[in-house]
Scaffold this active site. Structure first.
Site, PDB file in Angstrom:
ATOM      1  N   GLU A  70     -69.894  -9.720  11.796  1.00  0.00           N
ATOM      2  CA  GLU A  70     -69.262 -10.818  12.390  1.00  0.00           C
ATOM      3  C   GLU A  70     -68.191 -11.077  11.351  1.00  0.00           C
ATOM      4  O   GLU A  70     -67.783 -10.518  10.455  1.00  0.00           O
ATOM      5  CB  GLU A  70     -70.341 -12.047  12.256  1.00  0.00           C
ATOM      6  N   HIS A  76     -67.476 -25.091  15.448  1.00  0.00           N
ATOM      7  CA  HIS A  76     -67.298 -23.760  16.326  1.00  0.00           C
ATOM      8  C   HIS A  76     -66.061 -23.713  17.209  1.00  0.00           C
ATOM      9  O   HIS A  76     -66.214 -24.787  18.068  1.00  0.00           O
ATOM     10  CB  HIS A  76     -68.533 -23.499  16.778  1.00  0.00           C
ATOM     11  N   ARG A 100     -62.783 -18.431  12.285  1.00  0.00           N
ATOM     12  CA  ARG A 100     -63.282 -19.741  12.878  1.00  0.00           C
ATOM     13  C   ARG A 100     -62.396 -20.842  12.681  1.00  0.00           C
ATOM     14  O   ARG A 100     -62.125 -21.478  13.697  1.00  0.00           O
ATOM     15  CB  ARG A 100     -64.704 -19.924  12.272  1.00  0.00           C
ATOM     16  N   HIS A 152     -70.388 -27.670  14.364  1.00  0.00           N
ATOM     17  CA  HIS A 152     -71.562 -26.689  14.403  1.00  0.00           C
ATOM     18  C   HIS A 152     -72.415 -26.771  13.162  1.00  0.00           C
ATOM     19  O   HIS A 152     -73.760 -26.598  13.282  1.00  0.00           O
ATOM     20  CB  HIS A 152     -70.769 -25.249  14.604  1.00  0.00           C
ATOM     21  N   ARG A 204     -68.777 -22.023   5.413  1.00  0.00           N
ATOM     22  CA  ARG A 204     -69.883 -21.038   5.503  1.00  0.00           C
ATOM     23  C   ARG A 204     -69.438 -19.882   6.201  1.00  0.00           C
ATOM     24  O   ARG A 204     -69.114 -19.680   7.477  1.00  0.00           O
ATOM     25  CB  ARG A 204     -70.895 -21.902   6.499  1.00  0.00           C
TER      26      ARG A 204
END
Ligand SMILES: Cc1cc2nc3c(=O)[nH]c(=O)nc-3n(C[C@H](O)[C@H](O)[C@H](O)COP(=O)(O)OP(=O)(O)OC[C@H]3O[C@@H](n4cnc5c(N)ncnc54)[C@H](O)[C@@H]3O)c2cc1C
Length: 555
Positions: free
Chosen positions: A126, A242, A288, A349, A384
């Site tokens: 990811e 997100h 992100r 998120h 994160r």
């Protein structure tokens, strides 16, 4: 404005329950903590909905762990530190990463069926990860499979008792330590649950915002009840958004995983223009926070309230096979993800900040431990890394549970109720339209404390939240709807005031008026504790320098 307890109670009027360990929250962190109890210890796990309703259950991508032959701990550590915007605790990162494979193996022993590839576990990759290291299940239904296995194992253990639909209102505190909690079941007055040790694992707070990937249980209760009990929280301004949350009126705001962009989906504005390369050379594969900020800017340019994910140029069958969950969610609204554009916009998120814990999961309040999304452990810093949160829940759930079990075992078994009493509040909240307050708060947070922030708007947010709090907090409610609104307001206040105080941009926190990080002034944690600094966060001491990165090929 902040009465200590949300509801009145008296030890001679309310019912009592005694247990060795109380675990508040039945997500992955809470259940992992419960499993650390010794067989002779009685454990009570409480969840405010059914046991399977938690953020953990909805996790899609997977859990990060160093399991591949080409990977090593140093790579995962370096990727986590890079994502964390120079604010991680490097010793915590090292500890969690090294413990990861063992915790994943434990889940397999407990019956979790992760997806397999020839030769072993199928490992995905990811954004932000330099190597293949994400274990997943049923494609994009990892949380559901993990929780299926962990819940089944929990229900089979005779010393773990589960109260579902039991709302934890407040921690019981006396003489500077935690003694359990006040808990309201589906019926009857709240009970006083006395515990030798308590573990807080209440999850996140996405419901503070109008657009969120989180299920309805994520109303930030854990942050608010910890604050009322005098526990130290930190870095509440760091909320991860997100970039692509389904935006259809009437739909639940489902997350559209970034794997969709990984597979080649384009982001288009309302005119059909592919805009991401105007903002970042990595296009749709930028990190992100960059994608979220770019979408917000393009929505302003195109004067439209969403953008679109487009996979019509990819192979139809492959798309439907790779993303069955998303295909099903969209189909309900007449959208075929292989051919139609999917309307999306950023949504809250993951809550990066929270209850400050040490490496064992110990909070600042003796007798209270904490694990999972409700905490600030130092693992994530200011942002994160994808798939590191289930890992954190497992590692800290185990540590907090072990610490709590050990200290409970050292305490005498004779337990008594303590003379703690909470007084009546100002008036009944029955006259308030709580749904309206909730909707107003959520929309205010999205507008003023969202992906992009600036001083005057944040000041406006703090003032507006305070004006709500002035009449909502002293009220007394007798059901979850009202208690949740009180907790949402308290949690929102901590987020907005933190965002106002932190005059820099770092990780997920972007200030238009301070667009760069300022290490000299702000490489610090912001701590917040009731009765300190007028309810505003305070900057702690400068953090020690991070160790020089070891030789890895992570980017
Ligand atoms: C859609 C989505 C996808 C995600 N994908 C991933 C992923 O692929 N990988 C990853 O690592 N992370 C992912 N995350 C994040 C991750 O799922 C969470 O951070 C993690 O599961 C949190 O676990 P937890 O045990 O701390 O909290 P949760 O799992 O949220 O559990 C919280 C528990 O607390 C209970 N609770 C809350 N308030 C009260 C109260 N007042 N009284 C009693 N009980 C209460 C709830 O009922 C629930 O049982 C995702 C999150 C979402 C929403």
């Amino acid at each position: 404005m902040n009465p200590r307890y949300l509801v009145p109670f008296h030890p001679k009027r309310n019912a009592h329950y005694f247990t060795d360990l109380l675990v508040i929250g039945g997500g992955l962190a809470g259940l992992r903590a419960a499993h650390s109890a010794m067989p002779h210890q009685q454990v009570l796990v409480v969840t405010k909905d059914q046991l399977r309703e938690s953020n953990s259950n909805y996790a899609q991508g997977g859990i990060a762990g160093v399991l591949g032959p080409d990977d090593c701990f140093e790579n995962h550590v370096a990727d986590t530190l890079t994502a964390g915007g120079n604010l991680c605790d490097s010793e915590v990162v090292d500890m969690v990463v090294r413990e990861g494979p063992r915790r994943i193996e434990e889940l397999i022993q407990w019956g979790t069926k992760f997806d397999q590839a020839p030769g072993g576990l199928a490992l995905g990759r990811e954004g932000g990860h330099s190597h293949q290291r994400i274990v997943h299940a049923h494609g994009d239904a990892t949380g559901k499979e993990i929780m299926r296995a962990v819940i089944a194992r929990t229900r089979a253990l005779p010393n773990i008792h589960i109260w579902e639909r039991a709302f934890t209102l407040d921690l019981l505190t006396h003489a500077g330590r935690c003694h359990g909690a006040v808990i309201a079941g589906p019926q009857g007055p709240p009970q006083l649950v006395w515990a030798k040790q308590t573990v807080l694992a209440c999850g996140g707070a996405g419901q503070v915002f109008r657009e969120s990937t989180n299920p309805p249980v994520a109303t930030g209760d854990g942050f608010a009840l910890a604050y009322r009990a005098g526990v130290e929280l930190r870095d509440m301004e760091f909320v991860q958004f997100h970039p692509t949350v389904l935006y259809i009126a009437g739909s639940s705001r489902s997350l559209i995983t970034e794997a969709v962009r990984g597979e080649g989906a384009h982001l288009l504005d309302s005119e059909g223009y592919r805009f991401m390369f105007d903002y970042d050379s990595r296009g749709e594969l930028a990190p992100r926070d960059v994608v979220s900020q770019s979408i917000i800017r393009q929505m302003a340019v195109s004067r439209h309230n969403c953008v679109y994910l487009d996979m019509s140029h990819l192979d139809d069958e492959a798309v439907l096979q790779r993303f069955p969950g998303i295909a099903k969610s969209c189909q309900k609204f007449g959208l075929n993800i292989a051919t139609d554009r999917i309307p999306v916009r950023p949504g809250a998120h993951y809550m990066v900040g929270g209850v400050a814990v040490d490496r064992e999961g110990r909070s600042s309040l003796p007798g209270l431990w904490a694990a999972g999304e409700v905490t600030s452990s130092g693992l994530h810093g200011a942002n994160r890394l994808a798939s590191n949160s289930l890992l954190e829940g497992l590692v800290y759930g185990a540590h907090a549970g072990e610490g709590a079990a050990r200290e409970a075992a050292e305490m005498p078994d004779a337990m008594t109720a303590l003379p703690i009493e909470a007084s009546e509040r100002n008036g009944s909240g029955a006259t308030l339209d709580t749904a309206d307050i909730r909707a107003s708060l959520k929309s205010l947070m999205g507008r003023l404390v969202g992906v992009e922030r600036e001083g005057p708007a944040l000041r406006d947010a703090v003032n507006s939240i305070d004006s709500f709090r002035a009449y909502v907090m002293p009220m007394q409610f007798d059901a979850a709807e009202g208690w949740e609104v009180q907790n949402l307001l308290q949690t929102a206040r901590m987020m907005a005031s933190g965002a106002l105080v932190r005059e820099e941009s770092r990780g997920v926190h972007f200030r238009r008026d301070f667009p760069a990080p300022n290490d000299a002034r702000w490489r610090r944690r912001l701590t917040i504790q009731i009765d300190k600094n007028g309810g505003y966060p305070e900057a702690g001491p400068p953090l020690p320098a991070l160790p020089a990165p070891s030789a890895t090929d992570s980017q």
